[in-house]
Design a protein around this motif. Structure first.
Motif, PDB file in Angstrom:
ATOM      1  N   LEU A 100      10.523   9.713   6.824  1.00  7.52           N
ATOM      2  CA  LEU A 100      10.294   8.333   6.400  1.00  7.52           C
ATOM      3  C   LEU A 100      11.567   7.574   6.072  1.00  7.52           C
ATOM      4  O   LEU A 100      11.564   6.335   6.063  1.00  7.52           O
ATOM      5  N   VAL A 158       7.174   5.138  -1.934  1.00  8.38           N
ATOM      6  CA  VAL A 158       5.901   5.860  -2.014  1.00  8.38           C
ATOM      7  C   VAL A 158       5.817   6.663  -3.309  1.00  8.38           C
ATOM      8  O   VAL A 158       4.798   6.625  -4.018  1.00  8.38           O
ATOM      9  N   CYS A 211       3.111   5.215  -6.108  1.00  6.16           N
ATOM     10  CA  CYS A 211       1.929   6.058  -6.308  1.00  6.16           C
ATOM     11  C   CYS A 211       1.906   6.682  -7.698  1.00  6.16           C
ATOM     12  O   CYS A 211       0.839   6.844  -8.301  1.00  6.16           O
ATOM     13  N   VAL A 255       1.419  10.460   3.408  1.00  4.87           N
ATOM     14  CA  VAL A 255       2.116   9.466   4.232  1.00  4.87           C
ATOM     15  C   VAL A 255       2.852  10.136   5.396  1.00  4.87           C
ATOM     16  O   VAL A 255       2.854   9.629   6.522  1.00  4.87           O
ATOM     17  N   ARG A 279       2.211   9.464   9.311  1.00  2.00           N
ATOM     18  CA  ARG A 279       3.278   9.059  10.226  1.00  2.00           C
ATOM     19  C   ARG A 279       3.372  10.002  11.424  1.00  2.00           C
ATOM     20  O   ARG A 279       3.609   9.563  12.554  1.00  2.00           O
ATOM     21  N   ALA A 304      -1.315   5.845  -1.351  1.00  5.82           N
ATOM     22  CA  ALA A 304      -0.481   6.310  -0.239  1.00  5.82           C
ATOM     23  C   ALA A 304      -1.066   5.891   1.107  1.00  5.82           C
ATOM     24  O   ALA A 304      -0.329   5.493   2.015  1.00  5.82           O
ATOM     25  N   ALA A 339       0.750   3.650   3.872  1.00  2.66           N
ATOM     26  CA  ALA A 339       0.936   4.149   5.233  1.00  2.66           C
ATOM     27  C   ALA A 339       0.381   3.162   6.256  1.00  2.66           C
ATOM     28  O   ALA A 339       1.015   2.900   7.293  1.00  2.66           O
ATOM     29  N   GLU A 362       2.514   0.995   8.948  1.00  3.33           N
ATOM     30  CA  GLU A 362       2.158   1.138  10.362  1.00  3.33           C
ATOM     31  C   GLU A 362       1.953  -0.230  11.013  1.00  3.33           C
ATOM     32  O   GLU A 362       2.362  -0.452  12.156  1.00  3.33           O
TER      33      GLU A 362
END
Length: 254
Positions: free
Chosen positions: A121, A129, A133, A177, A181, A217, A221, A225
């Motif tokens: 990431l 993240v 979170c 996440v 991905r 999360a 994500a 995206e």
């Protein structure tokens, strides 16, 4: 007559099926991580290394004479604390391990999951993240206490004084996440199922915070995206337009 399971075009053995499934699930991820780690060693994951060192440092300090008070003052979050104090302590609370759990498990989780996330990431999104979170879980604890024990997601008031620290929410969120991905759907699903089972069998604040972290999360994500490179493109376009405008202004200036 037995079929030859080794001949081309004939039904493969169970081991071959598992290998293909593993390659499909983790092949790209394993290749990226291995290449980066082999080439750069620990320099490949500076964020994961720093996070692991911080967890170890806080674990040592809080067991020293007077250390527990020091760690509590800078990194321990409780729902009973004023919101501004909790918000100030949340960044460090991520690295304060639970007192009743073995620190070596936390160290291994942080180094492995943070390291993989940092490679997949990037360190900026990994930090976002982890902190967002963790913060979502911290805010949920306050809401759950306010709802009270008679609500499905509520807790009694004494839970407000329970120490709410540790990297577990960040670790779970990062795993989800990364799985999203890399399209490692079985891995991501296994993490979600494990956390749901934990929250069902052991209904406590930590279990529900893990579910809140997973939900947050997934939202991150999906956002990345869909809009991940939107703002960089906008800023790049604005910069290019500004450069063209400045060039035109110089051209017409006598």
């Amino acid at each position: 007559m037995k079929q030859n399971t080794h001949a081309g075009g004939v039904r493969p053995g169970l081991g071959a099926v598992f290998r293909r499934a593993a390659v499909a699930e983790w092949g790209a991820l394993f290749g990226a991580v291995k290449e980066r780690v082999v080439r750069r060693k620990f320099a490949a994951v500076p964020l994961a290394t720093a996070a692991t060192v911080l967890v170890l440092l806080f674990s040592i300090v809080q067991h020293l004479p007077g250390g527990a008070r020091f760690v509590s003052d800078i990194g321990v979050v409780k729902a009973a604390l004023p919101l501004d104090v909790s918000l100030l302590r949340t960044p460090l609370s991520l690295y304060v391990p639970a007192l009743d759990l073995p620190v070596w498990g936390a160290l291994a989780q942080v180094f492995l999951v943070f390291g993989v996330a940092e490679i997949v990431l990037g360190w900026r999104l990994t930090l976002v993240v982890a902190y967002v979170c963790t913060l979502a879980g911290t805010l949920f604890a306050r809401i759950a206490v306010a709802l009270g024990p008679h609500h499905l997601l509520g807790f009694p008031r004494w839970v407000a004084h329970v120490r709410d620290t540790g990297p577990s929410a960040a670790v779970v969120a990062l795993a989800v996440v990364v799985a999203f991905r890399c399209r490692a759907w079985w891995t991501g699903g296994a993490v979600v199922v494990a956390m749901v089972v934990e929250a069902t069998l052991l209904p406590n604040l930590a279990g529900l915070e893990h579910l809140v972290a997973i939900s947050t999360a997934v939202l991150i994500a999906v956002w990345v995206e869909v809009f991940g490179d939107y703002w960089p493109r906008v800023l790049s376009g604005v910069g290019a337009a500004a450069s063209v405008a400045q060039g035109g202004a110089r051209a017409v200036t006598p």
